[in-house]
Design a protein around this motif. Sequence first.
Motif, PDB file in Angstrom:
ATOM      1  N   VAL A  86     -15.794 -66.539 -52.453  1.00 52.87           N
ATOM      2  CA  VAL A  86     -16.718 -65.397 -52.487  1.00 52.87           C
ATOM      3  C   VAL A  86     -16.256 -64.386 -53.538  1.00 52.87           C
ATOM      4  O   VAL A  86     -17.062 -63.888 -54.332  1.00 52.87           O
ATOM      5  N   LEU A  87     -14.960 -64.096 -53.568  1.00 54.49           N
ATOM      6  CA  LEU A  87     -14.445 -63.167 -54.575  1.00 54.49           C
ATOM      7  C   LEU A  87     -14.656 -63.707 -55.986  1.00 54.49           C
ATOM      8  O   LEU A  87     -15.017 -62.951 -56.895  1.00 54.49           O
ATOM      9  N   ALA A  88     -14.441 -64.995 -56.181  1.00 60.64           N
ATOM     10  CA  ALA A  88     -14.646 -65.603 -57.501  1.00 60.64           C
ATOM     11  C   ALA A  88     -16.118 -65.492 -57.916  1.00 60.64           C
ATOM     12  O   ALA A  88     -16.414 -65.184 -59.074  1.00 60.64           O
ATOM     13  N   ASP A  89     -17.021 -65.695 -56.983  1.00 57.50           N
ATOM     14  CA  ASP A  89     -18.449 -65.545 -57.272  1.00 57.50           C
ATOM     15  C   ASP A  89     -18.784 -64.095 -57.625  1.00 57.50           C
ATOM     16  O   ASP A  89     -19.573 -63.836 -58.539  1.00 57.50           O
ATOM     17  N   MET A  90     -18.183 -63.172 -56.901  1.00 56.59           N
ATOM     18  CA  MET A  90     -18.413 -61.742 -57.179  1.00 56.59           C
ATOM     19  C   MET A  90     -17.923 -61.389 -58.584  1.00 56.59           C
ATOM     20  O   MET A  90     -18.603 -60.678 -59.328  1.00 56.59           O
ATOM     21  N   TYR A  91     -16.755 -61.886 -58.936  1.00 55.98           N
ATOM     22  CA  TYR A  91     -16.215 -61.663 -60.270  1.00 55.98           C
ATOM     23  C   TYR A  91     -17.151 -62.262 -61.323  1.00 55.98           C
ATOM     24  O   TYR A  91     -17.463 -61.625 -62.333  1.00 55.98           O
ATOM     25  N   ALA A  92     -17.616 -63.486 -61.069  1.00 55.06           N
ATOM     26  CA  ALA A  92     -18.493 -64.181 -62.016  1.00 55.06           C
ATOM     27  C   ALA A  92     -19.809 -63.429 -62.227  1.00 55.06           C
ATOM     28  O   ALA A  92     -20.406 -63.519 -63.303  1.00 55.06           O
ATOM     29  N   GLU A  93     -20.258 -62.690 -61.218  1.00 53.11           N
ATOM     30  CA  GLU A  93     -21.474 -61.890 -61.367  1.00 53.11           C
ATOM     31  C   GLU A  93     -21.340 -60.879 -62.505  1.00 53.11           C
ATOM     32  O   GLU A  93     -22.324 -60.556 -63.168  1.00 53.11           O
ATOM     33  N   THR A  94     -20.126 -60.378 -62.721  1.00 50.51           N
ATOM     34  CA  THR A  94     -19.939 -59.404 -63.805  1.00 50.51           C
ATOM     35  C   THR A  94     -20.191 -60.047 -65.157  1.00 50.51           C
ATOM     36  O   THR A  94     -20.698 -59.397 -66.064  1.00 50.51           O
TER      37      THR A  94
END
Length: 103
Positions: A86-94
């Motif tokens: 989930v954190l990796a996906d959140m980072y990728a959103e940036t």
Amino acid sequence: MATKITVTYKNENYILEYSRLTASAIEKQGFVLDDLTNKPNIMIPLLVQGAFLKHHRDLKQKQIDEIYANIINKSGKENEEGFISVLADMYAETISTLTDENA
């Protein structure tokens, strides 16, 4: 960024979220998303730390480590996304906000 998650630890709520600024901050410290599986001892702590930066900038690393140590489902169960994913996906959103035409 659209995605936020809230973690509760010792009756305190922590909002985890990424922005371009916080993503950039961990990149300056050496974070590389593609190295998450190759260098987990370096990349996972940076990924976790970055998620706290936007709303909890003054939180000490020791406190972040303690909160993370008590997270359940870090890697995900079968057919379920874990905390790190989930954190990796959140980072990728940036990254998407920099590359998407409608961002």
